[in-house]
Scaffold this motif. Structure first.
Motif, PDB file in Angstrom:
ATOM      1  N   ASN A 172       0.843  -1.198   0.000  1.00 47.76           N
ATOM      2  CA  ASN A 172       0.000   0.000   0.000  1.00 47.76           C
ATOM      3  C   ASN A 172       0.880   1.249   0.000  1.00 47.76           C
ATOM      4  N   ASN A 173       0.335   2.318  -0.551  1.00 49.63           N
ATOM      5  CA  ASN A 173       1.041   3.602  -0.540  1.00 49.63           C
ATOM      6  C   ASN A 173       0.279   4.555   0.393  1.00 49.63           C
ATOM      7  N   ILE A 174       0.892   4.843   1.553  1.00 48.81           N
ATOM      8  CA  ILE A 174       0.203   5.659   2.563  1.00 48.81           C
ATOM      9  C   ILE A 174       0.779   7.074   2.567  1.00 48.81           C
ATOM     10  N   GLU A 175      -0.098   8.065   2.418  1.00 49.23           N
ATOM     11  CA  GLU A 175       0.342   9.470   2.423  1.00 49.23           C
ATOM     12  C   GLU A 175      -0.531  10.270   3.375  1.00 49.23           C
ATOM     13  N   ASN A 191      -2.287  -3.425   5.845  1.00 47.84           N
ATOM     14  CA  ASN A 191      -1.047  -3.817   5.144  1.00 47.84           C
ATOM     15  C   ASN A 191      -0.850  -5.332   5.139  1.00 47.84           C
ATOM     16  N   GLY A 203      -2.725  -5.129  -0.552  1.00 51.86           N
ATOM     17  CA  GLY A 203      -1.736  -4.161  -1.022  1.00 51.86           C
ATOM     18  C   GLY A 203      -2.223  -3.444  -2.263  1.00 51.86           C
ATOM     19  N   GLY A 204      -1.401  -2.518  -2.726  1.00 55.81           N
ATOM     20  CA  GLY A 204      -1.726  -1.808  -3.966  1.00 55.81           C
ATOM     21  C   GLY A 204      -2.758  -0.712  -3.800  1.00 55.81           C
ATOM     22  N   VAL A 205      -3.074  -0.352  -2.550  1.00 53.97           N
ATOM     23  CA  VAL A 205      -4.101   0.673  -2.323  1.00 53.97           C
ATOM     24  C   VAL A 205      -3.430   2.019  -2.033  1.00 53.97           C
ATOM     25  N   ILE A 213      -3.602   5.112   0.046  1.00 55.96           N
ATOM     26  CA  ILE A 213      -4.281   5.488   1.289  1.00 55.96           C
ATOM     27  C   ILE A 213      -3.895   6.925   1.651  1.00 55.96           C
TER      28      ILE A 213
END
Lengths: 69, 366
Positions: free
Chosen positions: A56-59, B156, B160-162, B164
């Motif tokens: 995941n990409n958390i920002e 997590n 995955g691949g989200v 956020i």
């Protein structure tokens, strides 16, 4: 792996669902079944591979919500 | 003899000076007491007294500032500024208030719940499903809170691949509702809307979780363009924010479980789906095989029947032929003659066991 991979997971899942649905449809032909099965197996392997590696990409957004604008 | 220095002021100046002094001394104070003589005038102005065993003070606020329903007898804490009015009446100008004590919290909760329920904010038919595989998620929480850490860890672990996007806000205290409202408006106004907005906060006392029973916040959640998922406190905690959300999670961890599938389980389902295809191919092949066998058997039966019919026909013809055999006629005592039956001619006569040469002496009609 980036968030874009999630799109392909959704797409691959939709493709797999369509392949599985073909086996129950009137379009089913034994001559094509093995080819369709091979495609489904390949898609499943790709989905498994994607799921094992993607993150995941958390920002945290750069806005101060404590201030009334 | 000293005389005390006295200031002579007009009434208006005295009131202004008193208010200046009060503002300097008590810019903001919290006062706890029991509500009495609660009333709303002209649908805009709220008046009530705050009292305890020995004292009472008048309070004033506007209706839009009243975000928690109150009624006479409820114990509350007001955040206010003391003020002397132009008519010389002392009162507290209230900015915010919150119920105090379990009984008042519960009462306030029930009053607001009844009001919002009547408006249909919690109706099942308003609820929207969450996307099965969200690609863009907005989270409203305090990034320092344990509940947020639990939520992110489980998301997590599971998927995955989200993308956020996180709005860091206070999740308890007087400012918390407004901060969460601003975050909700921020995400709802984005050009690239998230697929779902998640609001999470870990456990706490009823007072800590009070922000999630704020009327404006609950209304903001209920009118969100983007589907909402709210997971606040422990399983036993129920907030009005939970009830207004499209999907209620029991805890932040549960919110993560409801938000994204578990990748291991997902892989198992995909594998199961593919494995289930082979028996279908085999079953179809078996059906084809059985069909072919059945057709061959039918053909064989038809062929056998035709052969039987032909065999019977041959037997019958043979029987007829046997009946026509000349030896059988000779055996019955008849004789066969060969040669022209003319007087003087020699003819051959064949009987069952002998051949006779004989001369014709006379031929006459019978």
């Amino acid at each position: 792996m980036s968030a874009k991979n999630s799109v392909s997971i959704a797409e691959k899942t939709a493709q797999l669902d369509a392949l599985v649905a073909w086996f129950d449809s009137d379009e089913f032909e034994l001559e094509k079944a093995l080819d369709m099965f091979t495609k489904a197996e390949k898609l499943a392997a790709e989905i498994e591979q994607d799921l094992a590696t993607m993150k995941n990409n958390i920002e945290v957004v750069k806005v101060r919500f404590s201030e009334n604008k | 003899m000293d005389e005390a220095v006295s200031i002579r002021l007009s009434v208006s100046d005295f009131i202004a000076l008193t208010n200046q002094t009060l503002e300097y001394a008590y810019p903001s104070i919290e006062v706890e007491g029991e509500v009495a003589s609660f009333k709303v005038n002209q649908g805009k102005f709220v008046f009530f007294d705050l009292k305890d065993a020995t004292g009472s003070v008048g309070c004033f606020m506007t209706l839009w500032q009243l975000r928690t329903p109150i009624e006479d007898g409820m114990k509350i804490v007001v955040t206010a500024s003391p003020k002397l009015t132009a008519w010389g009446k002392f009162s507290l100008t209230v900015r915010t208030l919150r119920p105090s004590g379990e009984g008042s919290l519960k009462k306030s909760f029930e009053l607001l719940r009844a009001k919002l329920e009547k408006e249909g904010l919690f109706a099942e038919e308003r609820k929207r499903p969450l996307p099965t595989l969200p690609q863009h998620v907005a989270v409203i929480s305090s990034t320092q809170a344990a509940g947020y850490a639990d939520f992110i860890k489980i998301v997590n672990d599971r998927w995955g691949g989200v993308q956020i996007d996180v709005a860091h806000v206070q999740v308890q205290g007087a400012d918390a509702p407004d901060q969460m409202i601003r975050a909700l408006r921020y995400f709802n106004s984005q050009e690239n809307l998230p697929n779902v907005i998640v609001i999470v906060r870990g456990g706490g006392s009823a007072d800590d979780l009070g922000a999630f029973n704020d009327e404006l916040l609950v209304r903001e959640i209920a009118t969100s363009r983007v589907p909402t998922l709210v997971g606040v406190g422990h399983e036993v905690d129920v907030s009005l924010a939970d009830m207004a959300a499209d999907v209620r999670a029991a805890t932040p961890s549960n919110a993560a479980q409801l938000l994204v599938p578990d990748r291991q389980e997902y892989i198992r389902v995909v594998q199961r789906q593919v494995r289930a295809l082979l028996p279908r191919i085999e079953a179809t092949m078996e059906r084809y095989r059985q069909d072919t066998v059945m057709r061959l058997e039918t053909m064989f039966e038809k062929l056998s029947r035709r052969l039987g019919e032909q065999r019977e026909k041959v037997v019958m013809l043979r029987r007829v032929l046997l009946e026509l055999d000349p030896n059988k006629v000779l055996a019955r005592g008849y004789a066969l003659t060969r040669g022209e039956i003319v007087a003087g001619n020699v003819i051959e006569i064949e009987k069952k066991d002998i051949l006779i040469k004989a001369e014709v002496r006379n031929v006459s009609k019978k």
